[in-house]
Scaffold this motif. Structure first.
Motif, PDB file in Angstrom:
ATOM      1  N   PHE A 141     -25.569  -8.742 -13.985  1.00  0.00           N
ATOM      2  CA  PHE A 141     -25.634 -10.098 -14.523  1.00  0.00           C
ATOM      3  C   PHE A 141     -24.480 -10.371 -15.482  1.00  0.00           C
ATOM      4  O   PHE A 141     -23.863 -11.442 -15.439  1.00  0.00           O
ATOM      5  CB  PHE A 141     -26.971 -10.330 -15.234  1.00  0.00           C
ATOM      6  N   LEU A 142     -24.181  -9.420 -16.350  1.00  0.00           N
ATOM      7  CA  LEU A 142     -23.085  -9.613 -17.301  1.00  0.00           C
ATOM      8  C   LEU A 142     -21.736  -9.709 -16.606  1.00  0.00           C
ATOM      9  O   LEU A 142     -20.829 -10.389 -17.087  1.00  0.00           O
ATOM     10  CB  LEU A 142     -23.064  -8.475 -18.323  1.00  0.00           C
TER      11      LEU A 142
ATOM     12  N   LEU B 150     -28.976  -5.921 -15.611  1.00  0.00           N
ATOM     13  CA  LEU B 150     -28.254  -6.512 -16.739  1.00  0.00           C
ATOM     14  C   LEU B 150     -26.755  -6.325 -16.583  1.00  0.00           C
ATOM     15  O   LEU B 150     -25.974  -7.250 -16.847  1.00  0.00           O
ATOM     16  CB  LEU B 150     -28.728  -5.909 -18.063  1.00  0.00           C
TER      17      LEU B 150
ATOM     18  N   LEU C 252     -29.830  -0.156 -17.520  1.00  0.00           N
ATOM     19  CA  LEU C 252     -30.359  -1.441 -17.050  1.00  0.00           C
ATOM     20  C   LEU C 252     -29.438  -2.024 -15.985  1.00  0.00           C
ATOM     21  O   LEU C 252     -28.603  -2.901 -16.280  1.00  0.00           O
ATOM     22  CB  LEU C 252     -30.486  -2.422 -18.219  1.00  0.00           C
TER      23      LEU C 252
ATOM     24  N   ILE D 140     -24.596   0.810 -19.487  1.00  0.00           N
ATOM     25  CA  ILE D 140     -25.528  -0.272 -19.159  1.00  0.00           C
ATOM     26  C   ILE D 140     -25.945  -0.190 -17.699  1.00  0.00           C
ATOM     27  O   ILE D 140     -27.105  -0.447 -17.363  1.00  0.00           O
ATOM     28  CB  ILE D 140     -24.916  -1.646 -19.495  1.00  0.00           C
TER      29      ILE D 140
END
Length: 52
Positions: free
Chosen positions: A19-20, A16, A13, A9
């Motif tokens: 953020f996660l 992302l 991205l 990830i």
């Protein structure tokens, strides 16, 4: 296995992935700006933040 998915990830991205891991915060904003202007620094920042 989760670490491998997180690295994938980070490469595909980066915002992302940050953020996660941390949610909306200063790390996410920094990564979003880096990814918008220059993709590779965004990937490096996401990998560094996610694996530390």
């Amino acid at each position: 296995m989760s670490q491998l998915i997180n690295i994938i990830i980070c490469i595909l991205l980066p915002p992302l992935a940050v953020f996660l891991k941390f949610g909306l915060g200063k790390d996410f904003i920094i990564n979003l700006v880096l990814s918008c202007f220059f993709w590779v620094p965004g990937i490096i920042h996401a990998l560094w933040v996610s694996t530390k």
